[in-house]
Design a protein around this motif. Structure first.
Motif, PDB file in Angstrom:
ATOM      1  N   LEU A 148       0.825  -1.211   0.000  1.00 51.90           N
ATOM      2  CA  LEU A 148       0.000   0.000   0.000  1.00 51.90           C
ATOM      3  C   LEU A 148       0.859   1.261   0.000  1.00 51.90           C
ATOM      4  O   LEU A 148       0.591   2.210  -0.750  1.00 51.90           O
ATOM      5  N   LYS A 149       1.902   1.302   0.824  1.00 51.25           N
ATOM      6  CA  LYS A 149       2.767   2.477   0.878  1.00 51.25           C
ATOM      7  C   LYS A 149       3.466   2.729  -0.453  1.00 51.25           C
ATOM      8  O   LYS A 149       3.478   3.876  -0.933  1.00 51.25           O
ATOM      9  N   PRO A 150       4.046   1.682  -1.086  1.00 50.06           N
ATOM     10  CA  PRO A 150       4.618   1.924  -2.421  1.00 50.06           C
ATOM     11  C   PRO A 150       3.594   2.422  -3.426  1.00 50.06           C
ATOM     12  O   PRO A 150       3.911   3.265  -4.275  1.00 50.06           O
ATOM     13  N   MET A 151       2.356   1.915  -3.325  1.00 52.17           N
ATOM     14  CA  MET A 151       1.306   2.354  -4.243  1.00 52.17           C
ATOM     15  C   MET A 151       0.991   3.826  -4.042  1.00 52.17           C
ATOM     16  O   MET A 151       0.895   4.601  -5.003  1.00 52.17           O
ATOM     17  N   ILE A 152       0.815   4.230  -2.789  1.00 53.82           N
ATOM     18  CA  ILE A 152       0.491   5.627  -2.498  1.00 53.82           C
ATOM     19  C   ILE A 152       1.640   6.538  -2.911  1.00 53.82           C
ATOM     20  O   ILE A 152       1.432   7.618  -3.481  1.00 53.82           O
ATOM     21  N   THR A 153       2.884   6.096  -2.634  1.00 50.44           N
ATOM     22  CA  THR A 153       4.053   6.877  -3.028  1.00 50.44           C
ATOM     23  C   THR A 153       4.087   7.085  -4.532  1.00 50.44           C
ATOM     24  O   THR A 153       4.301   8.201  -5.023  1.00 50.44           O
ATOM     25  N   LEU A 154       3.881   5.996  -5.272  1.00 51.51           N
ATOM     26  CA  LEU A 154       3.893   6.100  -6.732  1.00 51.51           C
ATOM     27  C   LEU A 154       2.748   6.975  -7.225  1.00 51.51           C
ATOM     28  O   LEU A 154       2.907   7.749  -8.179  1.00 51.51           O
ATOM     29  N   LEU A 155       1.602   6.880  -6.583  1.00 57.55           N
ATOM     30  CA  LEU A 155       0.454   7.687  -6.995  1.00 57.55           C
ATOM     31  C   LEU A 155       0.760   9.175  -6.831  1.00 57.55           C
ATOM     32  O   LEU A 155       0.417   9.995  -7.696  1.00 57.55           O
ATOM     33  N   VAL A 156       1.415   9.526  -5.732  1.00 59.18           N
ATOM     34  CA  VAL A 156       1.821  10.915  -5.512  1.00 59.18           C
ATOM     35  C   VAL A 156       2.797  11.367  -6.594  1.00 59.18           C
ATOM     36  O   VAL A 156       2.675  12.453  -7.177  1.00 59.18           O
ATOM     37  N   VAL A 157       3.780  10.499  -6.892  1.00 60.21           N
ATOM     38  CA  VAL A 157       4.787  10.836  -7.895  1.00 60.21           C
ATOM     39  C   VAL A 157       4.168  10.984  -9.281  1.00 60.21           C
ATOM     40  O   VAL A 157       4.429  11.957  -9.997  1.00 60.21           O
ATOM     41  N   VAL A 158       3.345  10.011  -9.662  1.00 61.00           N
ATOM     42  CA  VAL A 158       2.760  10.026 -11.009  1.00 61.00           C
ATOM     43  C   VAL A 158       1.844  11.230 -11.185  1.00 61.00           C
ATOM     44  O   VAL A 158       1.904  11.929 -12.209  1.00 61.00           O
ATOM     45  N   PHE A 159       0.998  11.476 -10.209  1.00 61.35           N
ATOM     46  CA  PHE A 159       0.063  12.594 -10.330  1.00 61.35           C
ATOM     47  C   PHE A 159       0.810  13.927 -10.421  1.00 61.35           C
ATOM     48  O   PHE A 159       0.511  14.765 -11.284  1.00 61.35           O
ATOM     49  N   SER A 160       1.801  14.113  -9.554  1.00 60.09           N
ATOM     50  CA  SER A 160       2.552  15.373  -9.561  1.00 60.09           C
ATOM     51  C   SER A 160       3.348  15.532 -10.853  1.00 60.09           C
ATOM     52  O   SER A 160       3.367  16.609 -11.459  1.00 60.09           O
ATOM     53  N   SER A 161       3.996  14.449 -11.303  1.00 59.86           N
ATOM     54  CA  SER A 161       4.789  14.511 -12.530  1.00 59.86           C
ATOM     55  C   SER A 161       3.909  14.760 -13.740  1.00 59.86           C
ATOM     56  O   SER A 161       4.298  15.470 -14.670  1.00 59.86           O
ATOM     57  N   THR A 162       2.723  14.157 -13.741  1.00 55.77           N
ATOM     58  CA  THR A 162       1.805  14.362 -14.863  1.00 55.77           C
ATOM     59  C   THR A 162       1.362  15.812 -14.932  1.00 55.77           C
ATOM     60  O   THR A 162       1.266  16.396 -16.011  1.00 55.77           O
ATOM     61  N   VAL A 163       1.103  16.410 -13.768  1.00 59.67           N
ATOM     62  CA  VAL A 163       0.728  17.828 -13.745  1.00 59.67           C
ATOM     63  C   VAL A 163       1.855  18.687 -14.310  1.00 59.67           C
ATOM     64  O   VAL A 163       1.639  19.577 -15.136  1.00 59.67           O
ATOM     65  N   PHE A 164       3.110  18.396 -13.882  1.00 61.86           N
ATOM     66  CA  PHE A 164       4.255  19.138 -14.413  1.00 61.86           C
ATOM     67  C   PHE A 164       4.408  18.903 -15.911  1.00 61.86           C
ATOM     68  O   PHE A 164       4.658  19.829 -16.681  1.00 61.86           O
ATOM     69  N   GLY A 165       4.275  17.625 -16.316  1.00 63.78           N
ATOM     70  CA  GLY A 165       4.485  17.270 -17.714  1.00 63.78           C
ATOM     71  C   GLY A 165       3.474  17.887 -18.658  1.00 63.78           C
ATOM     72  O   GLY A 165       3.800  18.249 -19.792  1.00 63.78           O
ATOM     73  N   LEU A 166       2.238  18.012 -18.209  1.00 65.00           N
ATOM     74  CA  LEU A 166       1.183  18.559 -19.066  1.00 65.00           C
ATOM     75  C   LEU A 166       1.035  20.068 -18.903  1.00 65.00           C
ATOM     76  O   LEU A 166       0.252  20.686 -19.617  1.00 65.00           O
ATOM     77  N   LEU A 167       1.789  20.644 -17.959  1.00 66.64           N
ATOM     78  CA  LEU A 167       1.667  22.081 -17.722  1.00 66.64           C
ATOM     79  C   LEU A 167       2.070  22.883 -18.949  1.00 66.64           C
ATOM     80  O   LEU A 167       1.402  23.855 -19.322  1.00 66.64           O
TER      81      LEU A 167
END
Length: 348
Positions: free
Chosen positions: A255-274
């Motif tokens: 669960l912790k790795p999943m949540i960590t990755l979710l934070v990373v992916v969501f934040s990176s996607t926001v930066f990437g699509l900005l």
């Protein structure tokens, strides 16, 4: 990093930063010192990325309990971050220093664009980590046998090869403009559309799928916990309850790795699509030249650095499985330095 490319000719003399002007292309109408500030930012961001990512790599390599498929993919993500930051800063520095000194540079825009494949590798690694988590939860007892070193190596090699194949089209495209005073290349016309299709679209798909997979796993964990509560109230000792608790333990482990990755992916996607989200309106407004210059020369080329800085800080500070061994290594190094400074050399 996230950079758009275009076409034009170079002009400049001495150590000044002057705009590029051609018959049909006017360079950025921005303060000259801004280019040097951006170069300083790139150097600092690269240094932090190399130090933090290198620390995480050393921690994973030297800690036996971290030798798991998930952490191997995390280590690969750190390697991709380092390569991406170093390559981007090196190319930008060569362009800007060559322009400022009047020597010229040796960077070709097609090569510059091709080396952005590291960004695609980074976002594809999110997808690999998500697939690994799916396998770990769907087949908890077969996960180790399925995700052997050669399988993990095959996944990583495939990502690099696929990213290279998706990026190779840049060698057959024209319409790239080198803007050396800002150390970047820009794309115009059909090349801009090709960049969106072959670069932004794969990043978006990989990020979207990774978010969906991790959201699914989080919902699954919540459903299992609810089932356990219901079975406990009804029977308390049923075989179904025992099986559910085993399943919950497996999900909780990941669960912790999943949540960590979710934070990373969501934040990176926001930066990437900005960049594309903000840049497209600028291209539609012919009078918004200053806004477009800021997007092309200031924000666009530096968004990628925010992504590479995000990863080591999230995995080094938020992800407890890696954070605790990192702190232990740091304490050992500090204690060793204190002990060495306390030792008095014997007199001859």
């Amino acid at each position: 990093m996230f950079v758009m490319e275009g076409s034009g000719e170079l002009s400049g003399s001495g150590l000044g930063i002057t705009p590029v002007t051609t018959a049909d292309h006017q360079g950025p109408d921005l303060p000259g010192y801004l280019a040097y500030l951006l170069l300083g930012f790139k150097f600092i961001a690269t240094l932090i990325t190399v130090l933090m990512s290198g620390w995480i790599l050393f921690t994973i390599k030297s800690t036996r309990s971290l030798h798991k498929p998930h952490n191997i993919f995390v280590a690969h993500l750190m390697v991709a971050d380092i390569i991406s930051a170093v390559l981007s800063t090196a190319q930008t520095s060569i362009m800007m220093i060559g322009f400022a000194t009047g020597v010229g540079d040796f960077i070709n825009c097609r090569v510059f664009k091709f080396l952005l494949l590291t960004v695609m590798v980074i976002f594809s690694t999110y997808l690999m980590i998500s697939v690994d988590q799916i396998i770990a939860i769907a087949f908890p007892f077969k996960h180790r046998r399925l995700m052997k070193c050669r399988v993990i190596g095959g996944f990583i090699a495939s990502v690099w090869v696929l990213s290279a194949l998706l990026s190779i089209h840049v060698f057959f495209n024209d319409g790239y403009t080198k803007t050396p005073q800002y150390g970047t290349c820009l794309s115009e016309g059909s090349t801009f559309v090709n960049t969106l299709i072959t670069f932004i679209l794969p990043i978006f798909i990989a990020s979207f799928v990774a978010i969906i997979l991790n959201a699914y796993l989080s919902v699954k964990a919540y459903q299992v916990r609810k089932q356990i509560q219901m079975e406990t109230r009804l029977s308390g000792r049923s075989k179904e309850l025992k099986d559910l608790k085993k399943k919950q333990a497996t999900i909780k482990e990941h669960l912790k790795p999943m949540i960590t990755l979710l934070v990373v992916v969501f934040s990176s996607t926001v930066f990437g699509l900005l960049f594309p989200l903000l840049y497209v309106p600028a291209r539609l407004l012919e009078t918004a030249t200053t806004y477009e210059d800021v997007m092309k020369y200031v924000i666009g080329p530096n968004i990628g650095y925010m992504v590479t800085l995000l990863h080591p800080f999230v995995y080094g500070l938020y992800y407890k499985q890696v954070r605790d061994p990192m702190m232990k290594i740091l304490k050992r190094l500090l204690c060793r330095d204190k002990f060495a400074s306390a030792v008095v050399a014997p007199k001859p």
